[in-house]
Design an enzyme around this catalytic site. Structure first.
Site, PDB file in Angstrom:
ATOM      1  N   ASP A  58       4.170  -1.903 -12.830  1.00 21.86           N
ATOM      2  CA  ASP A  58       5.425  -2.401 -12.295  1.00 21.86           C
ATOM      3  C   ASP A  58       6.366  -2.630 -13.479  1.00 21.86           C
ATOM      4  O   ASP A  58       5.926  -2.665 -14.633  1.00 21.86           O
ATOM      5  CB  ASP A  58       5.147  -3.710 -11.541  1.00 21.86           C
ATOM      6  N   ASP A  82       9.891  -4.906 -13.441  1.00 27.66           N
ATOM      7  CA  ASP A  82      10.474  -6.253 -13.519  1.00 27.66           C
ATOM      8  C   ASP A  82       9.388  -7.320 -13.432  1.00 27.66           C
ATOM      9  O   ASP A  82       8.575  -7.312 -12.505  1.00 27.66           O
ATOM     10  CB  ASP A  82      11.455  -6.472 -12.377  1.00 27.66           C
ATOM     11  N   ASP A 109       3.110  -8.080 -11.190  1.00 30.55           N
ATOM     12  CA  ASP A 109       3.270  -9.541 -11.292  1.00 30.55           C
ATOM     13  C   ASP A 109       3.497 -10.230  -9.960  1.00 30.55           C
ATOM     14  O   ASP A 109       3.759 -11.439  -9.946  1.00 30.55           O
ATOM     15  CB  ASP A 109       4.451  -9.861 -12.217  1.00 30.55           C
TER      16      ASP A 109
END
Length: 226
Positions: free
Chosen positions: A10, A12, A170
């Site tokens: 991922d 961001d 995250d």
């Protein structure tokens, strides 16, 4: 030998701390329509499912569709011009990526952020680090996360097999993406969600630092529990 042959990341909250620039662009877009601003913590909660849903969550309840569309257009324009004002890699991430490449691990980024911003940010922040980079591209028939399509498209672009695949993110979206792609998930504790939120989302392996993540990916340490 590395523990994994292919690592899909991922963007961001995992590789880049983009939150302040996202908040500033959200608030500039809201102000353009005379709408109230959002706090950093509110924007933190709103991100993860792409910029259209980010804007939908940011506008007040009951906002007319045409005004929401105007906010969306204003956000895209502002973020395109300001996406790197305060954005940069988390400490230790450039070194992690360099060490993974040296070890022969294939690397990709898949993000629900607009592809225009993903290509710009990855190209400038991590030049030459990734073998495949995909932002949101549902207009090409590739569903955004948590559908597995973006992971599968990245594998196809790299010519990589599913054997030895791991996904790193995250958020709860990332946990579900890995589950839908049928691969292990490593969740990072430094991003946009708390450890408690990750555990609630079903995270089974949480790493605390990029150095710890490197050791897990390269097989130098057992996988830590959630």
């Amino acid at each position: 030998m590395p523990a994994y042959a292919t690592a899909v990341f991922d963007l961001d909250g995992t590789l880049l701390d983009t939150l302040e620039d996202l908040m500033l662009s959200v608030n500039a877009a809201l102000a353009s329509q005379g709408l109230p601003p959002r706090t950093l913590d509110e924007v933190r909660r709103f991100v993860g499912n792409g910029i259209r849903l980010l804007v939908r969550r940011a506008v007040p309840a009951g906002t007319p569709a045409e005004q929401e569309a105007a906010v969306f257009d204003a956000f895209r324009a502002h973020y395109a011009a300001h996406c790197e004002d305060h954005t940069g890699p988390y400490s230790g991430i450039p070194e992690l990526l360099a060490h993974l490449r040296d070890a022969g691990v294939a690397l990709a980024v898949v993000s629900n952020k607009g592809d225009f911003a993903v290509q710009e940010l990855v190209g400038r922040q991590f030049p030459g680090a990734f073998d495949a980079v995909l932002g949101e591209c549902e207009d090409r028939g590739i569903r955004k996360k948590p559908a597995p399509d973006m992971v599968e498209a990245a594998l196809a672009r790299m010519g990589a097999s599913r054997e030895g695949l791991v996904y790193i993110g995250d958020s709860e979206v990332d946990v579900q993406t890995a589950a839908n792609a049928g691969c292990p998930c490593l969740s990072v504790a430094w991003g946009f969600r708390s450890r408690a939120q990750l555990v609630e989302a079903g995270a089974t392996t949480i790493v605390n630092t990029p150095a710890e993540l490197e050791r897990v990916l390269l097989g130098d340490t057992p996988r830590p529990p959630a």
